[in-house]
Design a protein around this motif. Structure first.
Motif, PDB file in Angstrom:
ATOM      1  N   SER A  75      10.019  78.145  15.518  1.00 47.11           N
ATOM      2  CA  SER A  75       9.791  77.006  16.408  1.00 47.11           C
ATOM      3  C   SER A  75       8.319  76.632  16.205  1.00 47.11           C
ATOM      4  O   SER A  75       7.559  77.422  15.666  1.00 47.11           O
ATOM      5  CB  SER A  75      10.054  77.376  17.861  1.00 47.11           C
ATOM      6  N   GLN A  79       5.992  76.748  18.130  1.00 54.48           N
ATOM      7  CA  GLN A  79       5.318  77.244  19.324  1.00 54.48           C
ATOM      8  C   GLN A  79       3.794  77.237  19.255  1.00 54.48           C
ATOM      9  O   GLN A  79       3.126  76.643  20.094  1.00 54.48           O
ATOM     10  CB  GLN A  79       5.823  78.654  19.647  1.00 54.48           C
ATOM     11  N   HIS A 123      10.716  86.341  26.300  1.00 56.13           N
ATOM     12  CA  HIS A 123      10.740  84.953  25.823  1.00 56.13           C
ATOM     13  C   HIS A 123       9.963  84.879  24.509  1.00 56.13           C
ATOM     14  O   HIS A 123      10.519  84.795  23.444  1.00 56.13           O
ATOM     15  CB  HIS A 123      10.167  84.044  26.905  1.00 56.13           C
ATOM     16  N   HIS A 124       8.663  84.915  24.584  1.00 54.40           N
ATOM     17  CA  HIS A 124       7.808  85.120  23.414  1.00 54.40           C
ATOM     18  C   HIS A 124       6.430  85.550  23.900  1.00 54.40           C
ATOM     19  O   HIS A 124       6.149  85.469  25.093  1.00 54.40           O
ATOM     20  CB  HIS A 124       7.766  83.895  22.495  1.00 54.40           C
ATOM     21  N   GLY A 153      11.732  77.711  28.387  1.00 54.82           N
ATOM     22  CA  GLY A 153      10.303  77.586  28.124  1.00 54.82           C
ATOM     23  C   GLY A 153       9.511  78.388  29.128  1.00 54.82           C
ATOM     24  O   GLY A 153      10.068  79.207  29.862  1.00 54.82           O
ATOM     25  N   SER A 154       8.215  78.130  29.145  1.00 52.98           N
ATOM     26  CA  SER A 154       7.361  78.901  30.031  1.00 52.98           C
ATOM     27  C   SER A 154       6.002  78.231  30.210  1.00 52.98           C
ATOM     28  O   SER A 154       5.629  77.357  29.432  1.00 52.98           O
ATOM     29  CB  SER A 154       7.149  80.307  29.467  1.00 52.98           C
ATOM     30  N   ALA A 213      11.739  74.035  25.210  1.00 51.95           N
ATOM     31  CA  ALA A 213      12.469  73.486  24.060  1.00 51.95           C
ATOM     32  C   ALA A 213      13.947  73.468  24.421  1.00 51.95           C
ATOM     33  O   ALA A 213      14.482  74.453  24.950  1.00 51.95           O
ATOM     34  CB  ALA A 213      12.241  74.334  22.823  1.00 51.95           C
TER      35      ALA A 213
HETATM   36  N1  ASP Z   1       9.384  77.987  21.445  1.00 52.27           N
HETATM   37  C1  ASP Z   1      10.330  78.370  22.463  1.00 52.27           C
HETATM   38  C2  ASP Z   1      11.701  78.566  21.833  1.00 52.27           C
HETATM   39  O1  ASP Z   1      11.942  78.152  20.712  1.00 52.27           O
HETATM   40  C3  ASP Z   1      10.460  77.367  23.555  1.00 52.27           C
HETATM   41  C4  ASP Z   1       9.244  77.262  24.405  1.00 52.27           C
HETATM   42  O2  ASP Z   1       8.764  78.261  24.932  1.00 52.27           O
HETATM   43  O3  ASP Z   1       8.790  76.118  24.586  1.00 52.27           O
HETATM   44  O4  ASP Z   1      12.588  79.101  22.472  1.00 52.27           O
END
Ligand code: ASP
Length: 584
Positions: free
Chosen positions: A196, A198, A445-446, A483-484, A529
């Protein structure tokens, strides 16, 4: 111009006009003296008619030589049709043709180009360019197009700027494996395709582009699963100077706008639920809230009566299926078989029938008196006529199995109406997830997700308990976006990487650029996203995202039309410094 009109355009009011149409021969009906052709293009079908007694013999001969999918141009006069067809928009007219040219012949297509085709999936994918001629497939792509335009219209109207980010990047750990691209110029080095954008969208926030979006391809080299595509499309968004509430409102607005403009549907209130609540009530972080049948925990009520399964269970939890007390033994056995399937993996299922006469009968009568069962029933608000289904064991596994059973019952009882849409925000996800295998935390999430402000202090003492400022949007049990609010402070980002088991040096190597950017005036920011393919499938009333992608990969990640992935030549391998890899 090879046409004056399209094949979907002419109406009764056009009678008498001289027109030229171009398209594909869908069907020829030859009844001796009369011949009809259904001529098709992207816009519809128009009937051409040839009366042998009034038409030049050479032209009739030409018509008789046509086959399916020939490309032709036909000129003639629009006339009112004798027997009208109310199924198509041009059904009141036909064209009396006096001039016809074959622009190109066609081989007989390997399957019929009709709404209901005789072609199987694999064959249609191999000849996807023919499959795309079929109306249902074209309609799906038209829906996708409309969704894209409306997404852009809404976000542009909210001052979002669409910015493209690179496709050849460096690995961003977001949970999946990266696809990598070897560099020819830099021996032994690789680009990665973005899972992504990000980090780029966060950098754009540092650059002051306070509202960004992009409809963007993302790539994840994940294990194959039904209906998962290695490349897929996201509506990727980021905003500065916002808190969670602003994001939820803005992007709830996008979904509302899409439903309104594309489907003329008002989705009503978007409910909200914490992750903990979703797990407690539905055993699932993407609950389908179109129907109830919520979970009810009865762990304590079941202890100490000698039933080993419940006594040793971390969680005993049930659902109440309204009016199903009359389920036969066979039907109950089927439910038990369902939860015992390897994909679900439960050991068994306990049932309690709350009979119409007020008596309670269960599959564990040996251990529990009717008074015990009454207590369970009361806790579950069950009434005579209801069926209680109970599962027990380790918390997560039990929740997940019972959730599957709930969804199955929802399907069986027609409680999951495709025409009804219920949107839900799931909030306050855990920040971290413990991974037994690697014995360390993963970001749920990330790694750029911020802990909730009130949880920051737990980051050192009890990281596993920290709730994130993260949210998912779920529609009808499908996670359509997530998202976050992000970390924008170098120190906290560093701490987060520590929690995830990165050494300081590893963090600097991989994300030095982002952490450095945080030192040059990074504004508070957050984003989301949406999975665009999935949204399209949801709007199109289908479970398959493939139907909404022009040239999808199959279930084993192959494009069977262009035959990819495929080996490359030894020369190419050498150029890429990959000649140690044996070519097939
Ligand atoms: N990049 C995240 C995803 O692909 C979405 C985000 O945190 O905006 O799930």
């Amino acid at each position: 111009m090879l046409r004056t009109h399209t094949c979907g355009q002419l109406r009764l009011a056009d009678s008498g006009k001289r027109v030229t149409l171009s398209g594909w021969v869908q069907r020829v009906r030859d009844k001796g003296g009369m011949i009809w052709i259904d001529l098709r293009d992207r816009y519809g079908i128009t009937q051409l008619i040839f009366d042998e007694s009034k038409t030049d013999a050479a032209l009739i001969e030409k018509v008789r030589s046509l086959g399916r999918e020939y490309v032709i141009t036909a000129g003639g006069i629009v006339v009112e049709r004798f027997s009208k067809n109310d199924k198509i928009a041009t059904g009141e007219i036909e064209i009396v043709v006096d001039d016809l040219q074959v622009l190109n012949a066609s081989k007989v297509p390997p399957f019929t180009i009709e709404d209901d085709t005789d072609g199987g999936e694999e064959l249609r994918m191999k000849y996807r360019y023919l499959d795309l001629r079929r109306t249902p497939v074209r309609k799906n792509l038209e829906l996708r197009h409309k969704m894209m335009q409306e997404t852009r219209r809404y976000l542009d109207g909210q001052q979002f700027i669409e910015v493209e980010t690179p496709v050849l990047i460096k690995s961003t750990p977001e949970g999946a494996r990266d696809f990598v691209v070897p560099s020819r110029i830099h021996e032994g080095e690789f680009y990665a395709l973005p899972q992504s954008p990000q980090t780029f969208k966060q950098l754009l926030m540092v650059s002051g582009y306070d509202r960004y979006f992009q409809i963007v391809k993302c790539f994840r080299d994940e294990d194959l699963r039904a209906d998962r595509q290695p490349e897929f499309t996201q509506i990727d968004c980021e905003m500065s100077f916002v808190d969670q509430e602003d994001i939820l409102n803005t992007f709830e607005g996008l979904i509302r706008h899409l439903f309104q403009s594309v489907m003329q549907v008002d989705i009503g209130e978007v409910q909200r639920m914490t992750y903990d609540e979703a797990m407690r009530l539905y055993g699932n972080d993407k609950p389908d809230i179109r129907f109830g049948m919520q979970f009810c925990e009865i762990t304590e009520l079941t202890k100490g009566k000698g039933f080993q399964v419940f006594d040793s269970a971390e969680l005993v939890v049930g659902i109440c299926a309204k009016g199903l007390a009359g389920y036969t033994r066979k039907q109950l056995d089927e439910l038990t078989e369902f939860v015992k399937r390897p994909q679900i993996g439960a050991k068994g299922l306990v049932y309690v029938r709350y009979q119409e006469d007020g008596n309670l009968k269960s599959s564990v009568d040996k251990f529990y008196a009717e008074d015990d069962l009454k207590k369970w029933a009361a806790t579950m608000q069950a009434e005579p006529g209801d069926l209680i289904l109970i599962m027990a064991g380790e918390t997560r596994a039990t929740q997940s199995a019972l959730s599957e059973l709930r969804l199955k019952l929802g399907n069986d009882l027609n409680l999951r109406d495709r025409k009804q849409y219920k949107a839900l925000w799931v909030l306050d996800f855990p920040l971290l997830e413990w991974d037994e295998e690697s014995q360390r935390f993963h970001a749920m999430h990330h790694p750029f997700t911020s802990p909730r402000k009130d949880q920051m202090h737990l980051l050192d003492s009890d990281p596993g308990a920290v709730k994130a400022n993260a949210y998912d949007m779920v529609i009808n049990g499908v996670e359509v976006g997530g998202g976050s609010i992000r970390i924008y402070d170098r120190g906290i980002q560093q701490k987060m990487f520590n929690c995830l088991g990165f050494t300081e040096e590893e963090a600097r190597n991989q994300f030095g650029f982002l952490m450095e950017a945080f030192e040059y005036g990074a504004p508070p920011h957050g984003g989301i996203a949406y999975g665009f393919d999935r949204l399209c499938a949801l709007f199109g009333g289908s479970d398959s995202i493939r139907d909404f992608i022009a040239f999808p990969k199959n279930n084993s990640g192959r494009d069977v039309m262009i035959d990819s992935p495929s080996p490359i030549s030894n020369e190419q391998l050498k150029e890429l410094h990959l000649d140690v890899v044996k070519s097939k």
